[in-house]
Design a protein around this motif. Sequence first.
Motif, PDB file in Angstrom:
ATOM      1  N   SER A 145      54.316  50.197  22.234  1.00  0.00           N
ATOM      2  CA  SER A 145      55.036  50.654  23.429  1.00  0.00           C
ATOM      3  C   SER A 145      54.073  50.933  24.570  1.00  0.00           C
ATOM      4  O   SER A 145      54.368  50.639  25.740  1.00  0.00           O
ATOM      5  N   GLY A 146      52.901  51.483  24.256  1.00  0.00           N
ATOM      6  CA  GLY A 146      51.901  51.748  25.277  1.00  0.00           C
ATOM      7  C   GLY A 146      51.347  50.466  25.870  1.00  0.00           C
ATOM      8  O   GLY A 146      51.128  50.364  27.083  1.00  0.00           O
ATOM      9  N   GLN A 147      51.135  49.478  25.006  1.00  0.00           N
ATOM     10  CA  GLN A 147      50.646  48.185  25.492  1.00  0.00           C
ATOM     11  C   GLN A 147      51.660  47.547  26.431  1.00  0.00           C
ATOM     12  O   GLN A 147      51.294  46.990  27.475  1.00  0.00           O
ATOM     13  N   ALA A 148      52.934  47.620  26.069  1.00  0.00           N
ATOM     14  CA  ALA A 148      53.965  46.991  26.894  1.00  0.00           C
ATOM     15  C   ALA A 148      54.029  47.608  28.286  1.00  0.00           C
ATOM     16  O   ALA A 148      54.303  46.914  29.273  1.00  0.00           O
ATOM     17  N   LEU A 149      53.719  48.904  28.387  1.00  0.00           N
ATOM     18  CA  LEU A 149      53.797  49.592  29.671  1.00  0.00           C
ATOM     19  C   LEU A 149      52.694  49.172  30.636  1.00  0.00           C
ATOM     20  O   LEU A 149      52.873  49.260  31.860  1.00  0.00           O
ATOM     21  N   ILE A 150      51.558  48.738  30.129  1.00  0.00           N
ATOM     22  CA  ILE A 150      50.427  48.459  31.030  1.00  0.00           C
ATOM     23  C   ILE A 150      50.085  46.971  31.123  1.00  0.00           C
ATOM     24  O   ILE A 150      49.219  46.596  31.911  1.00  0.00           O
ATOM     25  N   THR A 151      50.765  46.126  30.350  1.00  0.00           N
ATOM     26  CA  THR A 151      50.414  44.701  30.324  1.00  0.00           C
ATOM     27  C   THR A 151      50.525  44.048  31.701  1.00  0.00           C
ATOM     28  O   THR A 151      49.618  43.323  32.139  1.00  0.00           O
ATOM     29  N   THR A 152      51.620  44.288  32.391  1.00  0.00           N
ATOM     30  CA  THR A 152      51.814  43.665  33.708  1.00  0.00           C
ATOM     31  C   THR A 152      50.742  44.110  34.688  1.00  0.00           C
ATOM     32  O   THR A 152      50.175  43.289  35.434  1.00  0.00           O
ATOM     33  N   ASP A 153      50.436  45.407  34.704  1.00  0.00           N
ATOM     34  CA  ASP A 153      49.415  45.916  35.613  1.00  0.00           C
ATOM     35  C   ASP A 153      48.054  45.314  35.274  1.00  0.00           C
ATOM     36  O   ASP A 153      47.291  44.923  36.169  1.00  0.00           O
ATOM     37  N   LEU A 154      47.751  45.231  33.976  1.00  0.00           N
ATOM     38  CA  LEU A 154      46.468  44.661  33.538  1.00  0.00           C
ATOM     39  C   LEU A 154      46.307  43.234  34.048  1.00  0.00           C
ATOM     40  O   LEU A 154      45.263  42.868  34.611  1.00  0.00           O
ATOM     41  N   ILE A 155      47.318  42.429  33.863  1.00  0.00           N
ATOM     42  CA  ILE A 155      47.204  41.013  34.206  1.00  0.00           C
ATOM     43  C   ILE A 155      47.292  40.778  35.709  1.00  0.00           C
ATOM     44  O   ILE A 155      46.471  40.040  36.282  1.00  0.00           O
ATOM     45  N   GLU A 156      48.252  41.408  36.370  1.00  0.00           N
ATOM     46  CA  GLU A 156      48.488  41.097  37.776  1.00  0.00           C
ATOM     47  C   GLU A 156      47.572  41.865  38.724  1.00  0.00           C
ATOM     48  O   GLU A 156      47.085  41.294  39.701  1.00  0.00           O
ATOM     49  N   ARG A 157      47.344  43.145  38.449  1.00  0.00           N
ATOM     50  CA  ARG A 157      46.536  43.940  39.377  1.00  0.00           C
ATOM     51  C   ARG A 157      45.046  43.885  39.040  1.00  0.00           C
ATOM     52  O   ARG A 157      44.220  43.614  39.896  1.00  0.00           O
ATOM     53  N   GLN A 158      44.715  44.139  37.777  1.00  0.00           N
ATOM     54  CA  GLN A 158      43.299  44.186  37.395  1.00  0.00           C
ATOM     55  C   GLN A 158      42.757  42.828  36.972  1.00  0.00           C
ATOM     56  O   GLN A 158      41.542  42.619  36.988  1.00  0.00           O
ATOM     57  N   GLY A 159      43.646  41.929  36.584  1.00  0.00           N
ATOM     58  CA  GLY A 159      43.232  40.672  35.982  1.00  0.00           C
ATOM     59  C   GLY A 159      42.182  39.876  36.733  1.00  0.00           C
ATOM     60  O   GLY A 159      41.120  39.569  36.179  1.00  0.00           O
ATOM     61  N   PRO A 160      42.413  39.516  37.990  1.00  0.00           N
ATOM     62  CA  PRO A 160      41.427  38.675  38.681  1.00  0.00           C
ATOM     63  C   PRO A 160      40.040  39.298  38.754  1.00  0.00           C
ATOM     64  O   PRO A 160      39.034  38.640  38.452  1.00  0.00           O
ATOM     65  N   GLY A 161      39.961  40.565  39.139  1.00  0.00           N
ATOM     66  CA  GLY A 161      38.658  41.209  39.247  1.00  0.00           C
ATOM     67  C   GLY A 161      37.997  41.430  37.910  1.00  0.00           C
ATOM     68  O   GLY A 161      36.772  41.253  37.761  1.00  0.00           O
ATOM     69  N   LEU A 162      38.785  41.810  36.903  1.00  0.00           N
ATOM     70  CA  LEU A 162      38.224  42.064  35.582  1.00  0.00           C
ATOM     71  C   LEU A 162      37.756  40.778  34.929  1.00  0.00           C
ATOM     72  O   LEU A 162      36.681  40.739  34.309  1.00  0.00           O
ATOM     73  N   ARG A 163      38.535  39.708  35.048  1.00  0.00           N
ATOM     74  CA  ARG A 163      38.095  38.415  34.501  1.00  0.00           C
ATOM     75  C   ARG A 163      36.778  37.983  35.118  1.00  0.00           C
ATOM     76  O   ARG A 163      35.857  37.548  34.415  1.00  0.00           O
ATOM     77  N   SER A 164      36.684  38.090  36.435  1.00  0.00           N
ATOM     78  CA  SER A 164      35.452  37.701  37.126  1.00  0.00           C
ATOM     79  C   SER A 164      34.274  38.542  36.667  1.00  0.00           C
ATOM     80  O   SER A 164      33.172  38.026  36.446  1.00  0.00           O
ATOM     81  N   ALA A 165      34.491  39.848  36.491  1.00  0.00           N
ATOM     82  CA  ALA A 165      33.413  40.743  36.058  1.00  0.00           C
ATOM     83  C   ALA A 165      32.949  40.394  34.652  1.00  0.00           C
ATOM     84  O   ALA A 165      31.743  40.390  34.361  1.00  0.00           O
ATOM     85  N   ILE A 166      33.891  40.103  33.751  1.00  0.00           N
ATOM     86  CA  ILE A 166      33.523  39.729  32.388  1.00  0.00           C
ATOM     87  C   ILE A 166      32.717  38.437  32.384  1.00  0.00           C
ATOM     88  O   ILE A 166      31.719  38.310  31.670  1.00  0.00           O
ATOM     89  N   GLU A 167      33.119  37.473  33.209  1.00  0.00           N
ATOM     90  CA  GLU A 167      32.351  36.225  33.300  1.00  0.00           C
ATOM     91  C   GLU A 167      30.975  36.468  33.914  1.00  0.00           C
ATOM     92  O   GLU A 167      30.048  35.680  33.695  1.00  0.00           O
ATOM     93  N   ASN A 168      30.845  37.563  34.648  1.00  0.00           N
ATOM     94  CA  ASN A 168      29.558  37.937  35.237  1.00  0.00           C
ATOM     95  C   ASN A 168      28.835  38.972  34.373  1.00  0.00           C
ATOM     96  O   ASN A 168      28.011  39.733  34.862  1.00  0.00           O
ATOM     97  N   ASP A 169      29.186  39.006  33.070  1.00  0.00           N
ATOM     98  CA  ASP A 169      28.486  39.807  32.059  1.00  0.00           C
ATOM     99  C   ASP A 169      28.717  41.310  32.158  1.00  0.00           C
ATOM    100  O   ASP A 169      27.854  42.104  31.748  1.00  0.00           O
ATOM    101  N   LEU A 170      29.866  41.728  32.681  1.00  0.00           N
ATOM    102  CA  LEU A 170      30.245  43.122  32.546  1.00  0.00           C
ATOM    103  C   LEU A 170      30.153  43.521  31.076  1.00  0.00           C
ATOM    104  O   LEU A 170      30.561  42.766  30.194  1.00  0.00           O
ATOM    105  N   VAL A 171      29.634  44.718  30.805  1.00  0.00           N
ATOM    106  CA  VAL A 171      29.524  45.211  29.432  1.00  0.00           C
ATOM    107  C   VAL A 171      30.817  45.941  29.099  1.00  0.00           C
ATOM    108  O   VAL A 171      31.177  46.926  29.755  1.00  0.00           O
ATOM    109  N   MET A 172      31.521  45.458  28.093  1.00  0.00           N
ATOM    110  CA  MET A 172      32.843  45.995  27.795  1.00  0.00           C
ATOM    111  C   MET A 172      33.031  46.171  26.302  1.00  0.00           C
ATOM    112  O   MET A 172      32.630  45.313  25.506  1.00  0.00           O
ATOM    113  N   LEU A 173      33.648  47.290  25.925  1.00  0.00           N
ATOM    114  CA  LEU A 173      34.051  47.554  24.553  1.00  0.00           C
ATOM    115  C   LEU A 173      35.557  47.736  24.537  1.00  0.00           C
ATOM    116  O   LEU A 173      36.093  48.566  25.281  1.00  0.00           O
TER     117      LEU A 173
END
Length: 248
Positions: free
Chosen positions: A65-93
């Motif tokens: 239920s928690g995942q369902a609440l934030i999925t849209t925000d993750l993909i649409e709002r954070q997605g472009p910047g976060l994807r780019s950061a990960i491809e630029n070697d952002l350190v993430m756990l």
Amino acid sequence: MTFTLRLAHLYPDHMNVYGDRGNVIALRQRCLRRGIDLEVIPVQPGDTIDWTAVDLAFFGGGQDSGQALITTDLIERQGPGLRSAIENDLVMLAICGGYQLLGHYFRTHTGERLPGLGVLDVYTIAGKRRMIGNIVIEVDLGHGPQRLVGFENHSGRTFHGARVRPFGKVLTGHGDNGQDGWGGAVYRNTFGCYLHGALLPKNPQLTDHLIGLALRRRYGQQAELLSLPAERELAAQRVMVQRLLRRF
């Protein structure tokens, strides 16, 4: 030289089960003891984040239920910047639910398909039984094989594609799907797995590995991570590993 790092904690109010917030505390404390200033930025639904200014990211576990609440925000709002950061070697756990949502999709018990960010070449399908218990995996953080300990509690079975490498080999426990013997996946500087516990307080060598990667990414190879004792943590880790492996 004084070092400053910025950590983005993704959806801490929605994705925080089994002590996952302890991972952020461990990172902060290991930085503090070295004189590194770690700024923690909570990322809530609707927030705007400059991902180019972020050095570390943590994404904890949560219920379906928690995942369902934030999925849209993750993909649409954070997605472009976060994807780019990960491809630029952002350190993430990413742990459990966070790990699943970095993949292509998570198919729930009800058959609902929750889309993921797609930065990890993995997908997850809910199984009929939960995989619960302590787990030990063997990893290589660049200094030879090491054993990490954690606690898993998931019904999702995560399967790897060709564009990730396994994080570790399961020595005891279930791992990603209970079948192939792998525990977690790695892509560039992004690490995903099912080890709760919290993972980093139990495994200071992994905590230091993540901090070291972030320092070098921000400040270059000259940013050497100072050695820091962790006798008590490592002693507890050894006892737990020996106890678990003795069963088999």
